[in-house]
Enzyme design. Sequence first.
Site, PDB file in Angstrom:
ATOM      1  N   ASP A  37      66.300  28.624  53.111  1.00  0.00           N
ATOM      2  CA  ASP A  37      66.428  30.076  52.945  1.00  0.00           C
ATOM      3  C   ASP A  37      65.286  30.638  52.108  1.00  0.00           C
ATOM      4  O   ASP A  37      64.778  31.736  52.358  1.00  0.00           O
ATOM      5  CB  ASP A  37      67.732  30.425  52.206  1.00  0.00           C
ATOM      6  N   GLN A  68      67.324  19.824  53.302  1.00  0.00           N
ATOM      7  CA  GLN A  68      67.340  20.811  54.372  1.00  0.00           C
ATOM      8  C   GLN A  68      65.962  20.821  55.021  1.00  0.00           C
ATOM      9  O   GLN A  68      65.085  20.046  54.636  1.00  0.00           O
ATOM     10  CB  GLN A  68      67.703  22.195  53.820  1.00  0.00           C
ATOM     11  N   ARG A  91      82.571  17.029  53.874  1.00  0.00           N
ATOM     12  CA  ARG A  91      81.815  17.862  52.941  1.00  0.00           C
ATOM     13  C   ARG A  91      82.770  18.478  51.920  1.00  0.00           C
ATOM     14  O   ARG A  91      83.813  19.012  52.297  1.00  0.00           O
ATOM     15  CB  ARG A  91      81.094  18.978  53.706  1.00  0.00           C
ATOM     16  N   ASP A 122      74.505  24.781  61.124  1.00  0.00           N
ATOM     17  CA  ASP A 122      75.884  24.320  61.140  1.00  0.00           C
ATOM     18  C   ASP A 122      76.806  25.494  61.466  1.00  0.00           C
ATOM     19  O   ASP A 122      77.045  26.330  60.626  1.00  0.00           O
ATOM     20  CB  ASP A 122      76.261  23.678  59.808  1.00  0.00           C
ATOM     21  N   GLU A 173      73.714  38.266  56.929  1.00  0.00           N
ATOM     22  CA  GLU A 173      73.230  36.895  57.089  1.00  0.00           C
ATOM     23  C   GLU A 173      72.772  36.635  58.516  1.00  0.00           C
ATOM     24  O   GLU A 173      71.788  35.940  58.749  1.00  0.00           O
ATOM     25  CB  GLU A 173      74.376  35.955  56.714  1.00  0.00           C
TER      26      GLU A 173
END
Length: 523
Positions: A146, A193, A263, A297, A481
């Site tokens: 990001d 990432q 997770r 995801d 987002e």
Amino acid sequence: MKKLLLFFCLLRLPALAQLPASPRQLYPGLFEAVQLARVYPDNKTFVDAVARQPPAQVMAAYARQKDQPGFELRAFVDTYFTAPAAAQAHYQSRVAAGLRPHLDTLWTVLQRRPDSAAAGPGSSLLPLPYPYIVPGGRFREVYYWDSYFTILGLQQSHRTPVIRHMVDNFAYLLDHYGFIPNGNRTYYLTRSQPPFFALMVSLLAEEEGAQSLVRYQPQLLREYAYWMSGADSLQPGTARRRAVRMPGGEVLNRYWDGSAEPREESYAEDVAAARLSKQAPAAFYQNVRAAAASGWDFSTRWFGPDGQLGSIQTTDLVPVDLNCLLYYLETTLARTYELQGHATQAAAFQAKAKSRRNAVLRYCWDAQAGWFQDYNLPRHQRSTIQTLAGVYPLAFGLATSAQADKVAAGLQSRFLRPGGLLTTLSASGQQWDAPNAWAPLQWLAIDGLERYHHPALARTIATRWVRLNADVFAQTGKLMEKYNVVNTQLKAGGGEYPTQDGFGWTNGVLLTLLNRYKLAESR
């Protein structure tokens, strides 16, 4: 000789810190009870909560109380933990003032102070030494990929000190943990990432000079070592951790997470999904985690032929986007050595980059489809799923001109919609599929098209994306987002949480496009 040089460069870095415990490790039994009981609707809330007492005291109290008559789990959690509040919950945008003032204000709203004092034994936060920008909404920490797109906007806003702080924080994480975690939380310490650190350093070098590249060379080498760990011992057609040796002997990479457990931030969702999968739970969890490491995801990009989450196969796939990013890292490392006059080391990394480019073109280019696609290693064939990851070879200059022309034609005919570019062509209900679209992928497609001399299509995409962002802002006072680019009157959907607003990478890409194309803020 080349391995020895890399080894000595890494030796000069500080010793790695011992990894701190995550919430599930600190609160065994209590953690599972809270998450599976949905004490908080969003599982991320509890892992971000801060304990009011040391973990050992919390667990002792839980052991005493949990079997007593009238015990209420929610009341216990409220007593011993402070739940996080949305950081910008009290911020109200002024729509009438326009987009640019809103964007400028958001940099302050989304900025966090150095948090070494705030992070303690009762918090999952990994302390960072410098201020940083968070995405917004439920994302209360810095996120790796990001941040590059946020930094694009910070550059447009002439906030070079903030950019330097962001880069220094990531360098700090590389020095302390050997890699950049997904985010600065203990429960992210099993994965990274998409590796955009080299791009961040290059952007800072645009502002402060080429010596910035040399200054961060040790951390760039450390990131490279993280991704390439285990590569030397691989046989063709096998993989270990993040490294893959292709059938022809070339070394490429995949997404990987070192844990085979649910997770922590999505514990209940993962446990429920594993029950519906035919995979062994450990394999399923590892594939889910690897998809989280990709940033996508979730998407049918990672799924088997049935297109369902239960068939997820992320660790089988050699992703085209990841390998383009690592190509850029290799070329950046070559540049750092050139700047120091170290021709031998520069040539070694140039050779690595050339080999990776040739492998990407060999395994990921589908001439019949006219598209770059992921490669399924066990099946020895390319994936049939076309996604916007196919624009990365254009954005990073790996594609030939003829390949870029075909990709441009595919973007025009298959992906372009009224609000911008679809992420994939599959309307699965997953958030990284149609009809949703994301700012980073719009930017990479636009930038890649400009690089390969398709300015008209690049401008069309940019104009549609900016208009959609502006329209939603005019209606809601927020930047989101993700967006629905098919029906621009509807919000984007899918995923494990509601659509978030803020939003770091949307802000950064929007401001960059407004300036690059001198676009109006509204119709």
